[in-house]
Design a protein around this motif. Structure first.
Motif, PDB file in Angstrom:
ATOM      1  N   MET A 274     105.178 -34.144 101.621  1.00  0.00           N
ATOM      2  CA  MET A 274     106.121 -34.429 102.702  1.00  0.00           C
ATOM      3  C   MET A 274     105.882 -33.529 103.902  1.00  0.00           C
ATOM      4  SD  MET A 274     107.933 -37.040 102.070  1.00  0.00           S
ATOM      5  CE  MET A 274     109.250 -36.878 103.236  1.00  0.00           C
ATOM      6  N   GLY A 275     105.458 -32.288 103.664  1.00  0.00           N
ATOM      7  CA  GLY A 275     105.129 -31.409 104.782  1.00  0.00           C
ATOM      8  C   GLY A 275     103.971 -31.965 105.596  1.00  0.00           C
ATOM      9  N   THR A 276     102.986 -32.517 104.908  1.00  0.00           N
ATOM     10  CA  THR A 276     101.864 -33.151 105.599  1.00  0.00           C
ATOM     11  C   THR A 276     102.336 -34.372 106.383  1.00  0.00           C
ATOM     12  OG1 THR A 276     100.364 -32.386 103.874  1.00  0.00           O
ATOM     13  CG2 THR A 276      99.591 -34.183 105.286  1.00  0.00           C
ATOM     14  N   ALA A 277     103.223 -35.167 105.774  1.00  0.00           N
ATOM     15  CA  ALA A 277     103.774 -36.328 106.488  1.00  0.00           C
ATOM     16  C   ALA A 277     104.553 -35.882 107.719  1.00  0.00           C
ATOM     17  CB  ALA A 277     104.664 -37.137 105.557  1.00  0.00           C
ATOM     18  N   GLY A 278     105.291 -34.789 107.605  1.00  0.00           N
ATOM     19  CA  GLY A 278     106.019 -34.253 108.754  1.00  0.00           C
ATOM     20  C   GLY A 278     105.089 -33.772 109.855  1.00  0.00           C
ATOM     21  N   LEU A 279     103.981 -33.143 109.448  1.00  0.00           N
ATOM     22  CA  LEU A 279     102.988 -32.706 110.444  1.00  0.00           C
ATOM     23  C   LEU A 279     102.393 -33.905 111.181  1.00  0.00           C
ATOM     24  CD1 LEU A 279     101.092 -29.938 108.422  1.00  0.00           C
ATOM     25  CD2 LEU A 279     102.694 -29.602 110.315  1.00  0.00           C
ATOM     26  N   ILE A 280     102.100 -34.945 110.438  1.00  0.00           N
ATOM     27  CA  ILE A 280     101.545 -36.149 111.058  1.00  0.00           C
ATOM     28  C   ILE A 280     102.568 -36.789 111.991  1.00  0.00           C
ATOM     29  CG2 ILE A 280     100.728 -38.496 110.588  1.00  0.00           C
ATOM     30  CD1 ILE A 280      99.472 -37.314 107.993  1.00  0.00           C
ATOM     31  N   TRP A 281     103.816 -36.869 111.523  1.00  0.00           N
ATOM     32  CA  TRP A 281     104.866 -37.444 112.372  1.00  0.00           C
ATOM     33  C   TRP A 281     105.060 -36.602 113.634  1.00  0.00           C
ATOM     34  CZ3 TRP A 281     107.119 -41.905 112.892  1.00  0.00           C
ATOM     35  CH2 TRP A 281     108.252 -41.997 113.696  1.00  0.00           C
ATOM     36  N   GLY A 282     105.046 -35.288 113.493  1.00  0.00           N
ATOM     37  CA  GLY A 282     105.186 -34.412 114.648  1.00  0.00           C
ATOM     38  C   GLY A 282     104.036 -34.544 115.624  1.00  0.00           C
ATOM     39  N   SER A 283     102.838 -34.758 115.098  1.00  0.00           N
ATOM     40  CA  SER A 283     101.690 -34.921 115.997  1.00  0.00           C
ATOM     41  C   SER A 283     101.726 -36.269 116.715  1.00  0.00           C
ATOM     42  CB  SER A 283     100.378 -34.750 115.232  1.00  0.00           C
ATOM     43  OG  SER A 283     100.223 -35.788 114.298  1.00  0.00           O
ATOM     44  N   CYS A 284     102.482 -37.214 116.194  1.00  0.00           N
ATOM     45  CA  CYS A 284     102.643 -38.506 116.886  1.00  0.00           C
ATOM     46  C   CYS A 284     103.832 -38.483 117.849  1.00  0.00           C
ATOM     47  CB  CYS A 284     102.841 -39.622 115.868  1.00  0.00           C
ATOM     48  SG  CYS A 284     101.407 -39.934 114.846  1.00  0.00           S
ATOM     49  N   SER A 285     104.945 -37.902 117.402  1.00  0.00           N
ATOM     50  CA  SER A 285     106.149 -37.918 118.238  1.00  0.00           C
ATOM     51  C   SER A 285     106.151 -36.804 119.283  1.00  0.00           C
ATOM     52  CB  SER A 285     107.400 -37.815 117.370  1.00  0.00           C
ATOM     53  OG  SER A 285     107.484 -36.548 116.749  1.00  0.00           O
ATOM     54  N   GLY A 286     105.443 -35.700 119.020  1.00  0.00           N
ATOM     55  CA  GLY A 286     105.410 -34.589 119.965  1.00  0.00           C
ATOM     56  C   GLY A 286     104.876 -34.970 121.330  1.00  0.00           C
ATOM     57  N   PRO A 287     103.700 -35.604 121.416  1.00  0.00           N
ATOM     58  CA  PRO A 287     103.191 -36.017 122.733  1.00  0.00           C
ATOM     59  C   PRO A 287     104.108 -37.034 123.430  1.00  0.00           C
ATOM     60  CG  PRO A 287     101.424 -36.023 121.135  1.00  0.00           C
ATOM     61  CD  PRO A 287     102.691 -35.785 120.381  1.00  0.00           C
ATOM     62  N   TYR A 288     104.708 -37.931 122.652  1.00  0.00           N
ATOM     63  CA  TYR A 288     105.623 -38.909 123.233  1.00  0.00           C
ATOM     64  C   TYR A 288     106.835 -38.215 123.860  1.00  0.00           C
ATOM     65  CZ  TYR A 288     108.981 -42.720 123.550  1.00  0.00           C
ATOM     66  OH  TYR A 288     109.916 -43.615 123.990  1.00  0.00           O
ATOM     67  N   ASP A 289     107.425 -37.273 123.121  1.00  0.00           N
ATOM     68  CA  ASP A 289     108.577 -36.534 123.648  1.00  0.00           C
ATOM     69  C   ASP A 289     108.184 -35.663 124.834  1.00  0.00           C
ATOM     70  OD1 ASP A 289     110.183 -37.698 121.723  1.00  0.00           O
ATOM     71  OD2 ASP A 289     110.041 -35.994 120.342  1.00  0.00           O
ATOM     72  N   ALA A 290     106.987 -35.083 124.796  1.00  0.00           N
ATOM     73  CA  ALA A 290     106.518 -34.261 125.917  1.00  0.00           C
ATOM     74  C   ALA A 290     106.355 -35.109 127.174  1.00  0.00           C
ATOM     75  CB  ALA A 290     105.202 -33.581 125.556  1.00  0.00           C
ATOM     76  N   ASN A 291     105.869 -36.343 127.015  1.00  0.00           N
ATOM     77  CA  ASN A 291     105.759 -37.252 128.160  1.00  0.00           C
ATOM     78  C   ASN A 291     107.130 -37.599 128.720  1.00  0.00           C
ATOM     79  OD1 ASN A 291     102.990 -37.386 128.193  1.00  0.00           O
ATOM     80  ND2 ASN A 291     102.880 -39.278 127.008  1.00  0.00           N
ATOM     81  N   LYS A 292     108.111 -37.838 127.825  1.00  0.00           N
ATOM     82  CA  LYS A 292     109.463 -38.161 128.277  1.00  0.00           C
ATOM     83  C   LYS A 292     110.084 -37.011 129.061  1.00  0.00           C
ATOM     84  CE  LYS A 292     112.358 -39.732 125.325  1.00  0.00           C
ATOM     85  NZ  LYS A 292     113.152 -40.226 124.181  1.00  0.00           N
ATOM     86  N   LEU A 293     109.741 -35.785 128.667  1.00  0.00           N
ATOM     87  CA  LEU A 293     110.270 -34.609 129.363  1.00  0.00           C
ATOM     88  C   LEU A 293     109.452 -34.246 130.602  1.00  0.00           C
ATOM     89  CD1 LEU A 293     111.105 -32.372 126.273  1.00  0.00           C
ATOM     90  CD2 LEU A 293     112.715 -33.609 127.732  1.00  0.00           C
TER      91      LEU A 293
END
Length: 152
Positions: free
Chosen positions: A46-65
């Motif tokens: 699950m930690g690996t899944a969280g890392l993958i999710w963060g690497s997908c959602s992080g750039p999206y959220d950074a663009n929104k900000l």
């Protein structure tokens, strides 16, 4: 006619004996593996899944900000680490609670899953005003996942 009947009966007995032998060979690994090992396995997955999710959602959220440069890289790194840690901690709490209840009750059923989901949800919802709702919703989602998995 008698030979055919004997052949059918002996074939049926052989088949029933084979099924009985298969059932005896099945081992419930949850009884043999320590809860800590199950928790570590869950944390890694699950930690690996969280890392993958963060690497997908992080750039999206950074663009929104509207972040750019070093601020963007820092934001993405923090979100990847935060989500990997949170998902791993949830998995550790859930799997160790489920395993502990399963060993205590000596049953592998939906009660263990629901209880573990509520405990993990309460732990993560403790910082919010609606921790009871978070715990209940998490328990319900975990129970639904268990029912879906069990129906296969």
């Amino acid at each position: 006619l008698i030979d055919t009947f004997d052949l059918i009966v002996s074939s049926r007995l052989l088949h029933e004996g084979h099924l009985k032998a298969e059932r005896e060979m099945e081992v419930d690994f949850a009884d043999d593996v320590p809860c800590s090992s199950i928790a570590v396995d869950s944390v890694i997955r699950m930690g690996t899944a969280g890392l993958i999710w963060g690497s997908c959602s992080g750039p999206y959220d950074a663009n929104k900000l509207g972040l750019a440069g070093i601020h963007r890289a820092s934001f993405i790194t923090k979100s990847v680490g935060r989500l990997g840690f949170q998902w791993g901690m949830f998995a550790a709490i859930f799997s160790s609670t489920r395993c502990g209840f399963q060993r205590y009750r000596r049953r592998n059923d939906w009660v263990n899953v629901l209880t573990a989901g509520v405990v993990a949800g309460a732990a993560f919802g403790a910082g919010t005003r609606n921790w009871k709702q978070v715990a209940g919703a998490t328990g319900l989602v975990c129970l639904l996942c268990h029912v879906a998995e069990d129906s296969r």
